[in-house]
Design a protein around this motif. Structure first.
Motif, PDB file in Angstrom:
ATOM      1  N   ALA A  42      74.514  59.361 -66.748  1.00 14.17           N
ATOM      2  CA  ALA A  42      75.687  60.236 -66.815  1.00 14.17           C
ATOM      3  C   ALA A  42      75.686  60.942 -68.162  1.00 14.17           C
ATOM      4  CB  ALA A  42      76.966  59.431 -66.643  1.00 14.17           C
ATOM      5  N   VAL A  43      75.631  62.272 -68.137  1.00 15.09           N
ATOM      6  CA  VAL A  43      75.612  63.086 -69.350  1.00 15.09           C
ATOM      7  C   VAL A  43      76.923  63.859 -69.435  1.00 15.09           C
ATOM      8  CG1 VAL A  43      74.428  64.927 -70.606  1.00 15.09           C
ATOM      9  CG2 VAL A  43      73.107  63.307 -69.244  1.00 15.09           C
ATOM     10  N   ASP A  44      77.703  63.581 -70.461  1.00 11.87           N
ATOM     11  CA  ASP A  44      79.013  64.221 -70.627  1.00 11.87           C
ATOM     12  C   ASP A  44      79.871  64.050 -69.374  1.00 11.87           C
ATOM     13  OD1 ASP A  44      78.237  65.067 -73.166  1.00 11.87           O
ATOM     14  OD2 ASP A  44      77.353  66.920 -72.379  1.00 11.87           O
ATOM     15  N   GLY A  45      79.767  62.876 -68.773  1.00  8.18           N
ATOM     16  CA  GLY A  45      80.584  62.576 -67.605  1.00  8.18           C
ATOM     17  C   GLY A  45      80.033  63.095 -66.297  1.00  8.18           C
ATOM     18  N   VAL A  46      78.878  63.761 -66.336  1.00  7.60           N
ATOM     19  CA  VAL A  46      78.284  64.328 -65.121  1.00  7.60           C
ATOM     20  C   VAL A  46      77.028  63.537 -64.763  1.00  7.60           C
ATOM     21  CG1 VAL A  46      77.278  66.377 -64.066  1.00  7.60           C
ATOM     22  CG2 VAL A  46      79.166  66.612 -65.686  1.00  7.60           C
ATOM     23  N   PRO A  47      76.924  62.990 -63.535  1.00  7.11           N
ATOM     24  CA  PRO A  47      75.721  62.256 -63.155  1.00  7.11           C
ATOM     25  C   PRO A  47      74.541  63.199 -62.978  1.00  7.11           C
ATOM     26  CG  PRO A  47      77.206  62.436 -61.280  1.00  7.11           C
ATOM     27  CD  PRO A  47      77.949  62.978 -62.472  1.00  7.11           C
ATOM     28  N   VAL A  48      73.394  62.811 -63.523  1.00  8.47           N
ATOM     29  CA  VAL A  48      72.173  63.610 -63.434  1.00  8.47           C
ATOM     30  C   VAL A  48      71.041  62.699 -62.969  1.00  8.47           C
ATOM     31  CG1 VAL A  48      70.553  65.092 -64.673  1.00  8.47           C
ATOM     32  CG2 VAL A  48      72.956  65.064 -65.344  1.00  8.47           C
ATOM     33  N   VAL A  49      70.250  63.186 -62.029  1.00  9.38           N
ATOM     34  CA  VAL A  49      69.089  62.450 -61.530  1.00  9.38           C
ATOM     35  C   VAL A  49      67.870  63.358 -61.615  1.00  9.38           C
ATOM     36  CG1 VAL A  49      68.050  61.248 -59.576  1.00  9.38           C
ATOM     37  CG2 VAL A  49      70.515  61.097 -59.950  1.00  9.38           C
ATOM     38  N   VAL A  50      66.805  62.861 -62.228  1.00  9.40           N
ATOM     39  CA  VAL A  50      65.585  63.655 -62.409  1.00  9.40           C
ATOM     40  C   VAL A  50      64.374  62.836 -61.959  1.00  9.40           C
ATOM     41  CG1 VAL A  50      64.070  64.763 -64.084  1.00  9.40           C
ATOM     42  CG2 VAL A  50      66.541  65.003 -64.310  1.00  9.40           C
ATOM     43  N   PRO A  51      63.508  63.410 -61.096  1.00 12.05           N
ATOM     44  CA  PRO A  51      62.272  62.719 -60.735  1.00 12.05           C
ATOM     45  C   PRO A  51      61.283  62.767 -61.893  1.00 12.05           C
ATOM     46  CG  PRO A  51      62.341  64.879 -59.694  1.00 12.05           C
ATOM     47  CD  PRO A  51      63.657  64.699 -60.391  1.00 12.05           C
ATOM     48  N   MET A  52      60.588  61.667 -62.132  1.00  6.23           N
ATOM     49  CA  MET A  52      59.659  61.590 -63.256  1.00  6.23           C
ATOM     50  C   MET A  52      58.443  60.760 -62.869  1.00  6.23           C
ATOM     51  SD  MET A  52      62.244  60.881 -66.484  1.00  6.23           S
ATOM     52  CE  MET A  52      61.060  61.525 -67.678  1.00  6.23           C
ATOM     53  N   GLY A  53      57.267  61.181 -63.346  1.00  8.93           N
ATOM     54  CA  GLY A  53      56.096  60.332 -63.254  1.00  8.93           C
ATOM     55  C   GLY A  53      56.263  59.156 -64.203  1.00  8.93           C
ATOM     56  N   TYR A  54      55.643  58.047 -63.860  1.00 12.46           N
ATOM     57  CA  TYR A  54      55.829  56.856 -64.692  1.00 12.46           C
ATOM     58  C   TYR A  54      54.607  55.956 -64.558  1.00 12.46           C
ATOM     59  CZ  TYR A  54      56.446  54.043 -60.509  1.00 12.46           C
ATOM     60  OH  TYR A  54      56.220  53.400 -59.315  1.00 12.46           O
ATOM     61  N   ALA A  55      54.570  54.938 -65.383  1.00 11.24           N
ATOM     62  CA  ALA A  55      53.576  53.873 -65.275  1.00 11.24           C
ATOM     63  C   ALA A  55      54.236  52.565 -65.654  1.00 11.24           C
ATOM     64  CB  ALA A  55      52.373  54.140 -66.180  1.00 11.24           C
ATOM     65  N   ARG A  56      53.788  51.495 -65.041  1.00 11.65           N
ATOM     66  CA  ARG A  56      54.241  50.173 -65.485  1.00 11.65           C
ATOM     67  C   ARG A  56      53.252  49.651 -66.515  1.00 11.65           C
ATOM     68  NH1 ARG A  56      53.116  44.822 -64.733  1.00 11.65           N
ATOM     69  NH2 ARG A  56      51.464  45.299 -63.236  1.00 11.65           N
ATOM     70  N   VAL A  57      53.750  49.294 -67.654  1.00  7.61           N
ATOM     71  CA  VAL A  57      52.937  48.696 -68.709  1.00  7.61           C
ATOM     72  C   VAL A  57      53.533  47.331 -68.998  1.00  7.61           C
ATOM     73  CG1 VAL A  57      52.062  48.902 -71.054  1.00  7.61           C
ATOM     74  CG2 VAL A  57      52.346  50.957 -69.655  1.00  7.61           C
ATOM     75  N   ASP A  58      52.871  46.302 -68.502  1.00  2.00           N
ATOM     76  CA  ASP A  58      53.367  44.931 -68.638  1.00  2.00           C
ATOM     77  C   ASP A  58      54.792  44.840 -68.104  1.00  2.00           C
ATOM     78  OD1 ASP A  58      50.922  44.170 -69.781  1.00  2.00           O
ATOM     79  OD2 ASP A  58      51.603  44.785 -71.771  1.00  2.00           O
ATOM     80  N   GLY A  59      55.744  44.511 -68.944  1.00  2.00           N
ATOM     81  CA  GLY A  59      57.109  44.305 -68.485  1.00  2.00           C
ATOM     82  C   GLY A  59      58.014  45.492 -68.666  1.00  2.00           C
ATOM     83  N   HIS A  60      57.446  46.706 -68.718  1.00  3.09           N
ATOM     84  CA  HIS A  60      58.245  47.916 -68.895  1.00  3.09           C
ATOM     85  C   HIS A  60      57.792  49.015 -67.933  1.00  3.09           C
ATOM     86  CE1 HIS A  60      58.823  45.933 -72.816  1.00  3.09           C
ATOM     87  NE2 HIS A  60      59.967  46.592 -72.893  1.00  3.09           N
ATOM     88  N   VAL A  61      58.707  49.913 -67.625  1.00  2.00           N
ATOM     89  CA  VAL A  61      58.373  51.205 -67.036  1.00  2.00           C
ATOM     90  C   VAL A  61      58.315  52.214 -68.170  1.00  2.00           C
ATOM     91  CG1 VAL A  61      59.321  53.122 -65.691  1.00  2.00           C
ATOM     92  CG2 VAL A  61      59.229  50.843 -64.702  1.00  2.00           C
ATOM     93  N   VAL A  62      57.231  52.992 -68.236  1.00  5.49           N
ATOM     94  CA  VAL A  62      57.030  53.962 -69.313  1.00  5.49           C
ATOM     95  C   VAL A  62      57.126  55.376 -68.742  1.00  5.49           C
ATOM     96  CG1 VAL A  62      55.398  54.854 -71.013  1.00  5.49           C
ATOM     97  CG2 VAL A  62      55.580  52.388 -70.639  1.00  5.49           C
ATOM     98  N   VAL A  63      57.921  56.222 -69.403  1.00  2.00           N
ATOM     99  CA  VAL A  63      58.050  57.634 -69.051  1.00  2.00           C
ATOM    100  C   VAL A  63      57.876  58.448 -70.325  1.00  2.00           C
ATOM    101  CG1 VAL A  63      59.580  57.199 -67.093  1.00  2.00           C
ATOM    102  CG2 VAL A  63      60.556  57.602 -69.353  1.00  2.00           C
ATOM    103  N   HIS A  64      57.733  59.754 -70.169  1.00  2.00           N
ATOM    104  CA  HIS A  64      57.596  60.580 -71.364  1.00  2.00           C
ATOM    105  C   HIS A  64      58.269  61.924 -71.148  1.00  2.00           C
ATOM    106  CE1 HIS A  64      54.527  62.565 -69.000  1.00  2.00           C
ATOM    107  NE2 HIS A  64      54.275  63.431 -69.953  1.00  2.00           N
ATOM    108  N   GLY A  65      58.552  62.597 -72.243  1.00  2.00           N
ATOM    109  CA  GLY A  65      59.174  63.911 -72.185  1.00  2.00           C
ATOM    110  C   GLY A  65      58.971  64.638 -73.493  1.00  2.00           C
ATOM    111  N   SER A  66      59.442  65.861 -73.538  1.00  2.00           N
ATOM    112  CA  SER A  66      59.303  66.680 -74.736  1.00  2.00           C
ATOM    113  C   SER A  66      60.318  66.269 -75.796  1.00  2.00           C
ATOM    114  CB  SER A  66      59.499  68.158 -74.384  1.00  2.00           C
ATOM    115  OG  SER A  66      59.632  68.946 -75.546  1.00  2.00           O
ATOM    116  N   THR A  67      59.884  66.304 -77.045  1.00  2.00           N
ATOM    117  CA  THR A  67      60.829  66.035 -78.132  1.00  2.00           C
ATOM    118  C   THR A  67      61.823  67.172 -78.298  1.00  2.00           C
ATOM    119  OG1 THR A  67      59.272  67.015 -79.725  1.00  2.00           O
ATOM    120  CG2 THR A  67      59.178  64.625 -79.415  1.00  2.00           C
ATOM    121  N   GLY A  68      61.594  68.288 -77.600  1.00  2.00           N
ATOM    122  CA  GLY A  68      62.471  69.442 -77.720  1.00  2.00           C
ATOM    123  C   GLY A  68      63.811  69.277 -77.037  1.00  2.00           C
TER     124      GLY A  68
END
Length: 227
Positions: A42-68
């Protein structure tokens, strides 16, 4: 690491609870078989859903994005709670009524807080993500430039708060259920496969298809005939 996942009371499935599983290995199998998940916040009270590629690394899900920018990065910076969902559809279940028809599936929802991957682990996390999405491609292309790494933020979500639900098998039926058993019922498994590679417009004619692409497109599709 234990073979079971703790199920908090608030996360327990009330509807068809027998379909919930706490098998950690089943969770890993699901996460390792899919390529795309959906990240919700929820961003500023508005729900947002975004599809993302991911990988499981041991006990985590890893995603990435732009620092911008991006909502995921803002959520990470503000330590907002997020949810990450992954679903695999394995087949359609054809019963003798629409009410009893269903799907065979495996789904998991992970809740928690996104955390930046430590700087000394970033390269390995990006490599793991690349190898998960395009196995073998890393060895065929140039390495990432430092400015490219600097422009990329890598985040991870711990697999600590997870709810997984699944269904397998055929339709619910009994010899004396009153249905017309001459009407076909059963399962139609869903199979997925990669298509024929299409070269880019600037790839010279006759350029060999790389080994990583050949391996991907000739891999046997997953075919689970359930029921």
């Amino acid at each position: 690491m234990t073979s079971t996942m703790p199920a908090a009371p608030a996360r327990r499935i009330r509807r068809l609870p027998d379909r919930q599983t706490t098998d950690r290995f089943a969770l890993h199998e699901l996460l390792d078989s899919e390529l795309v998940g959906h990240l919700a916040v929820a961003v500023d009270g508005v729900p947002v859903v975004v599809p993302m590629g991911y990988a499981r690394v041991d006990g985590h899900v890893v995603v990435h994005g732009s620092t911008g920018g991006g909502f995921a990065l803002r959520a990470a910076s503000a330590r907002l709670p997020v949810a990450f969902s992954v679903t695999a559809l394995d087949g359609l279940v054809y019963a003798r009524s629409l009410f009893d028809s269903s799907m065979n599936y495996r789904s998991a929802t992970i809740q928690g807080v996104l955390e930046p991957v430590p700087a000394d682990e970033t390269d390995d996390a990006l490599l793991a993500l690349s190898e998960r999405l395009m196995p073998g491609r890393t060895a065929e292309v140039r390495g990432m430039r430092r400015k490219e790494v600097a422009a990329t933020r890598v985040l991870r979500l711990a697999l600590d708060d997870v709810v997984m639900k699944q269904r397998s098998g055929g339709p619910s039926e009994e010899p004396d259920d009153g249905e017309d058993h001459t009407n076909w019922a059963g399962v139609v498994p869903l199979e997925r496969r990669w298509g024929t590679p299409v070269p880019s417009g600037l790839t010279p004619e006759g350029t060999p298809v790389p080994d990583s692409v050949i391996a991907l497109t000739t891999r046997s599709p997953r075919s689970d005939i359930l029921g």
